[in-house]
Scaffold this active site. Structure first.
Site, PDB file in Angstrom:
ATOM      1  N   GLY A   8       0.859  -1.247  -0.002  1.00  0.00           N
ATOM      2  CA  GLY A   8      -0.012   0.016  -0.072  1.00  0.00           C
ATOM      3  C   GLY A   8       0.696   1.336   0.085  1.00  0.00           C
ATOM      4  O   GLY A   8       0.422   2.277   0.776  1.00  0.00           O
ATOM      5  N   ARG A  11      -0.044   6.010  -1.772  1.00  0.00           N
ATOM      6  CA  ARG A  11      -0.295   7.157  -0.782  1.00  0.00           C
ATOM      7  C   ARG A  11      -0.335   7.066   0.568  1.00  0.00           C
ATOM      8  O   ARG A  11      -0.004   5.993   1.043  1.00  0.00           O
ATOM      9  CB  ARG A  11      -1.996   7.105  -1.419  1.00  0.00           C
ATOM     10  CG  ARG A  11      -2.223   7.269  -2.831  1.00  0.00           C
ATOM     11  CD  ARG A  11      -3.740   7.412  -3.048  1.00  0.00           C
ATOM     12  NE  ARG A  11      -4.263   6.323  -2.611  1.00  0.00           N
ATOM     13  CZ  ARG A  11      -5.696   6.312  -2.634  1.00  0.00           C
ATOM     14  NH1 ARG A  11      -6.491   7.337  -2.877  1.00  0.00           N
ATOM     15  NH2 ARG A  11      -6.413   5.151  -2.395  1.00  0.00           N
ATOM     16  N   ASP A  59      -2.593  -7.798  -5.094  1.00  0.00           N
ATOM     17  CA  ASP A  59      -3.600  -7.583  -3.877  1.00  0.00           C
ATOM     18  C   ASP A  59      -3.042  -8.357  -2.716  1.00  0.00           C
ATOM     19  O   ASP A  59      -2.937  -9.616  -3.142  1.00  0.00           O
ATOM     20  CB  ASP A  59      -5.078  -7.946  -4.568  1.00  0.00           C
ATOM     21  CG  ASP A  59      -6.002  -7.896  -3.451  1.00  0.00           C
ATOM     22  OD1 ASP A  59      -5.643  -7.470  -2.157  1.00  0.00           O
ATOM     23  OD2 ASP A  59      -7.186  -8.039  -3.731  1.00  0.00           O
ATOM     24  N   VAL A  60      -2.783  -7.700  -1.772  1.00  0.00           N
ATOM     25  CA  VAL A  60      -2.257  -8.731  -0.473  1.00  0.00           C
ATOM     26  C   VAL A  60      -3.164  -9.774   0.138  1.00  0.00           C
ATOM     27  O   VAL A  60      -2.694 -10.586   0.749  1.00  0.00           O
ATOM     28  CB  VAL A  60      -1.690  -7.685   0.480  1.00  0.00           C
ATOM     29  CG1 VAL A  60      -0.827  -6.569   0.125  1.00  0.00           C
ATOM     30  CG2 VAL A  60      -2.959  -6.820   1.229  1.00  0.00           C
ATOM     31  N   TYR A 155     -12.524  -3.039  11.453  1.00  0.00           N
ATOM     32  CA  TYR A 155     -11.003  -2.479  11.509  1.00  0.00           C
ATOM     33  C   TYR A 155     -10.319  -2.394  12.935  1.00  0.00           C
ATOM     34  O   TYR A 155      -9.199  -2.753  12.772  1.00  0.00           O
ATOM     35  CB  TYR A 155     -11.385  -0.992  11.064  1.00  0.00           C
ATOM     36  CG  TYR A 155      -9.985  -0.171  10.637  1.00  0.00           C
ATOM     37  CD1 TYR A 155      -9.378  -0.634   9.529  1.00  0.00           C
ATOM     38  CD2 TYR A 155      -9.432   0.674  11.644  1.00  0.00           C
ATOM     39  CE1 TYR A 155      -8.209   0.180   9.012  1.00  0.00           C
ATOM     40  CE2 TYR A 155      -8.147   1.409  11.311  1.00  0.00           C
ATOM     41  CZ  TYR A 155      -7.654   1.252  10.138  1.00  0.00           C
ATOM     42  OH  TYR A 155      -6.442   1.773   9.792  1.00  0.00           O
TER      43      TYR A 155
END
Length: 243
Positions: A8, A11, A59-60, A155
């Site tokens: 990632g 950004r 894509d992890v 999350y």
């Protein structure tokens, strides 16, 4: 040749980490999933400051993509090249109160943070551990994983799980000269937090402001350095005093 891989990295905190770690002189592999333009901008910024960077799309949360990307990278590099510093930064947010949270919103957050950590870290450890080569693994957790945040059960669960995995793995790989640590940012000025009510949230932070991605990157750089070689299984909070 040792390399740094930041997931990632196109950004926000990921980009700041890439730029900071590039200053060590090691080449940085900038992982991204979809935003190639942003990843290319990160690469340009690294090269403008005199560093070296490569892009690696995968894509992890997808084991097949992780394995294919790392296989391809290894095939195109020397047998002695390996990732010595891994920063597991990739993450997504899909906030909602639990009774309205969809299965997809729960699963995608868990998959990206926890499965992503598992698939990639397991794959790269085999090159860090033989002959005590050593390595540094830094996981980007969150304040949400420490105290929990309403509307972020998914999350918070993912980031708390990442902290538990950090502490367990640190004990497993310490004899092989590999350290595993985490940083837990609070509110940081990124695209991910741009939709939050910042004025309201700043009042909760003793320092009265959001953090900057560069402040998180500085802590990551320390944990990735030789100066932190006796630190493992730790979580550094970067939250302006919000606990």
């Amino acid at each position: 040749m040792k390399y740094i891989l930041v997931t990632g990295g196109s950004r926000g905190i990921g980009r700041a980490v890439c730029l900071r770690l590039a200053q060590t002189g090691l080449p940085v592999i900038v992982n991204y999933r979809a935003n190639k333009e942003a990843a290319e901008q990160t690469q340009r910024l690294i090269e403008e400051q005199g560093g070296r960077a490569e892009l690696l799309r995968f894509d992890v949360s997808n084991k097949q993509e992780v394995d294919a990307a790392i296989d391809g990278w290894e095939d195109s590099h020397s047998a002695d090249d390996y990732v010595a510093v891994l920063v597991n930064n990739a993450g997504v947010r899909h906030d909602n109160v639990m009774f309205m949270m969809s299965d997809d919103d729960w699963q995608s957050v868990i998959d990206t943070t926890l499965n992503g950590f598992f698939y990639l870290t397991r794959r790269l450890l085999k090159h860090m551990m033989p002959r005590r080569r050593g390595g540094r693994i830094v996981n980007i957790s969150s304040l949400s994983g420490l105290k929990g945040m309403p509307g972020q059960a998914n999350y918070s669960a993912a980031k708390a799980g990442l902290i538990g995995a950090t502490k367990a793995l640190a004990q497993e790989v310490a004899p092989r000269n590999v350290t595993v640590n985490a940083v837990a940012p609070g509110f940081v000025e990124t695209d991910m937090t741009s939709s939050l009510p910042q004025d309201e949230l700043k009042r909760l932070v003793p320092m009265g402001r959001f953090g900057k991605p560069e402040e998180v990157a500085a802590a990551v750089a320390f944990l990735a350095s030789e100066e932190a070689s006796y630190i493992t299984g730790e979580v550094i909070n970067i939250n302006g005093g919000l606990y």
